[in-house]
Design a protein around this motif. Structure first.
Motif, short mmCIF file in Angstrom:
data_model
loop_
_atom_site.label_atom_id
_atom_site.label_comp_id
_atom_site.label_asym_id
_atom_site.label_seq_id
_atom_site.Cartn_x
_atom_site.Cartn_y
_atom_site.Cartn_z
N VAL A 158 0.72 -1.01 0.02
CA VAL A 158 0.09 -0.11 -0.05
C VAL A 158 0.74 1.23 -0.02
O VAL A 158 0.59 2.17 -0.52
N VAL A 159 1.89 1.36 0.79
CA VAL A 159 2.67 2.16 0.75
C VAL A 159 3.52 2.61 -0.58
O VAL A 159 4.02 3.79 -0.79
N ASP A 160 3.26 1.73 -1.54
CA ASP A 160 4.06 2.13 -2.73
C ASP A 160 3.06 2.97 -3.66
O ASP A 160 3.28 3.56 -4.88
N ALA A 161 1.75 3.14 -3.15
CA ALA A 161 0.57 3.66 -4.06
C ALA A 161 0.89 5.33 -4.19
O ALA A 161 1.32 5.90 -3.23
N GLU A 162 0.55 5.72 -5.48
CA GLU A 162 0.71 7.28 -5.85
C GLU A 162 -0.57 8.13 -5.21
O GLU A 162 -0.37 9.28 -4.81
N GLU B 267 -7.73 -8.58 4.36
CA GLU B 267 -6.64 -8.77 5.11
C GLU B 267 -5.83 -7.34 5.28
O GLU B 267 -5.40 -6.70 6.54
N LEU B 268 -5.82 -6.37 4.37
CA LEU B 268 -5.53 -5.01 4.39
C LEU B 268 -6.18 -4.24 5.54
O LEU B 268 -5.56 -3.53 6.02
N ALA B 269 -7.55 -4.40 5.32
CA ALA B 269 -8.28 -3.69 6.16
C ALA B 269 -8.12 -4.04 7.79
O ALA B 269 -7.80 -3.13 8.61
N MET B 270 -8.12 -5.35 8.09
CA MET B 270 -7.55 -5.97 9.42
C MET B 270 -6.45 -5.52 9.87
O MET B 270 -6.43 -5.62 11.28
N GLU B 271 -5.32 -5.25 9.00
CA GLU B 271 -4.04 -4.91 9.34
C GLU B 271 -4.03 -3.42 9.47
O GLU B 271 -2.76 -2.85 9.56
N ASP B 272 -5.24 -2.50 9.24
CA ASP B 272 -5.07 -1.12 9.22
C ASP B 272 -4.28 -0.60 8.36
O ASP B 272 -3.50 0.56 8.50
N LYS B 273 -3.86 -1.15 7.25
CA LYS B 273 -3.24 -0.57 6.12
C LYS B 273 -4.17 0.35 4.90
O LYS B 273 -3.86 0.86 4.38
N ILE B 274 -5.37 -0.02 5.09
CA ILE B 274 -6.41 0.72 4.51
C ILE B 274 -7.59 0.96 5.49
O ILE B 274 -7.87 0.22 6.49
N ASP B 275 -8.47 1.75 5.13
CA ASP B 275 -9.45 2.53 6.06
C ASP B 275 -10.64 2.06 5.79
O ASP B 275 -11.69 2.24 6.71
N ALA B 276 -10.92 1.45 4.55
CA ALA B 276 -12.25 0.96 4.21
C ALA B 276 -12.21 0.13 2.68
O ALA B 276 -11.23 0.11 2.25
N THR C 295 -22.23 -3.81 4.56
CA THR C 295 -22.29 -5.05 5.71
C THR C 295 -21.97 -4.23 7.19
O THR C 295 -20.98 -3.75 7.71
N LEU C 296 -22.89 -4.52 8.04
CA LEU C 296 -22.88 -3.90 9.43
C LEU C 296 -22.14 -5.08 10.28
O LEU C 296 -22.56 -6.04 10.41
N GLY C 297 -21.73 -4.40 11.54
CA GLY C 297 -21.20 -5.26 12.47
C GLY C 297 -19.80 -5.80 12.44
O GLY C 297 -19.23 -6.60 13.32
N LEU C 298 -19.32 -5.39 11.41
CA LEU C 298 -17.79 -5.94 11.17
C LEU C 298 -16.73 -5.00 11.80
O LEU C 298 -16.95 -3.79 12.26
N PRO C 299 -15.78 -5.57 12.22
CA PRO C 299 -14.57 -4.61 12.73
C PRO C 299 -13.97 -3.94 11.66
O PRO C 299 -13.11 -2.89 12.12
#
Length: 348
Positions: free
Chosen positions: A65-69, A110-119, A299-303
């Motif tokens: 993700v950090v490589d994105a422009e 996986e990316l969201a669970m690792e907080d690398k993306i916000d949604a 989808t509601l109720g997810l982390p």
């Protein structure tokens, strides 16, 4: 720019209109003014979609993700699933299409669970292709629930200020009636309450639809209202939730569209989906094609946050370049709002 939420977008089934609408959505400059989007999926499919709609967007393949422009004019693609794109022609159900769709969803979660993306924002799935590839789920909701280990969840559909959340979704109508139980109805009322609060609606007004015609007419047309729905509503009220019902299902949605309620708890899939799509989907009588396809599936109720288009893969339209990106833009907008609310909550 670094304060804008990062959104991971999947294309759904690569043989449908998902890739096309993803590229069209990211051709809107205002998207980059409100978030940092990236596509998770096969980069060659994205390039094919760019060629289909005939613009000059560049495709930037990334491994992290950090490589994105995150720059308008360039689509960042977190590449997943290598294959020859000729093996996934437009408009055909395939094992490979189902595999590619699932692996993109798996990665974006996986990316969201690792907080690398916000949604996470999802394109339309083909359930036959998904199951053909060996992934036996009824849809996105069930995939997200399992991969995030979530037990209490529900689907919400939204179009502007009209919102519907469901007690059950992808089950037979016969089974849906059996799933109308006090505990589940109360649970979904609470989920609806939390959803509205996360959208900045204070003291939301919640309506609960009846299951039977006229909400059972005092037991004449069924007793689910008496035995299950009313006790759930009374329990929710005792917890301070502003909830009414059971409201007859033939009038509750008109009242919600008119602003009487902020959200409606529907008892089953079609009870909630039909009014939503009557409002959001518009067909051009002269051409027989859709001129507007609006609405969002959340989808509601997810982390983590998951917002999606509220339409299917439209295999009959795939590869023609005529698909509308409106629903995806709506999903992106909802994803941004939910991500901002969550980020602000973390700061406070």
């Amino acid at each position: 720019m670094n304060q804008l939420p990062i959104l991971g977008i999947t294309m759904g089934d690569v043989s449908g209109i998902g890739p096309e609408i993803a590229v069209k959505a990211l051709n809107h400059k205002e998207v980059y003014e409100t978030c940092r989007p990236l596509v998770v999926g096969n980069s060659d499919i994205v390039k094919r979609a760019v060629e289909l709609i005939g613009n000059d967007l560049k495709v930037h393949v990334i491994e992290h993700v950090v490589d994105a422009e995150f720059r308008y004019g360039t689509i960042d693609v977190y590449h997943r699933t290598d294959f020859n794109i000729e093996d996934v022609p437009y408009g055909q159900v395939s094992t490979l299409g189902g595999k590619a769709a699932f692996e993109a969803i798996e990665k974006v979660i996986e990316l969201a669970m690792e907080d690398k993306i916000d949604a996470t924002i999802t394109g339309p799935l083909n359930k036959e292709a998904l199951n053909k590839a060996g992934y036996h789920y009824n849809g996105h909701t069930e995939i997200y629930a399992e991969l995030t280990d979530t037990k209490r969840y529900s689907m919400m559909l939204a179009h502007e200020n009209f919102r519907v959340v469901h007690v059950s979704t992808h089950v037979s109508l016969r089974k849906a009636c059996d799933l109308v139980k006090k505990e589940r109805v109360r649970e979904v009322i609470e989920i609806a309450q939390n959803a509205c609060l996360s959208l900045g609606i204070n003291n939301p007004k919640i309506a609960v639809a009846g299951l039977n015609p006229h909400s059972g007419e005092g037991g004449l047309f069924g007793d689910e209202e008496i035995n299950e729905i009313i006790p759930a509503i009374e329990d929710a009220r005792s917890r301070g939730i502003n909830v009414e019902g059971p409201v007859p299902p033939d009038t509750v949605f008109s009242k919600a569209i008119g602003g009487q309620y902020d959200i409606v708890v529907a008892m089953y899939h079609d009870q909630g989906h039909i009014p939503m799509k009557v409002v959001g989907f518009q067909m051009d009588q002269s051409t027989g094609s859709w001129k507007a396809v609006n609405g969002v599936n959340i989808t509601l109720g997810l982390p983590i946050i998951r917002s999606s288009v509220d339409h299917g893969t439209a295999f009959d339209q795939a590869g023609k370049g005529t698909a509308s990106e409106e629903s995806l833009l709506n999903a992106i907008s909802y994803g941004i709002d939910l991500a901002k609310a969550r980020l602000n909550k973390k700061k406070s």
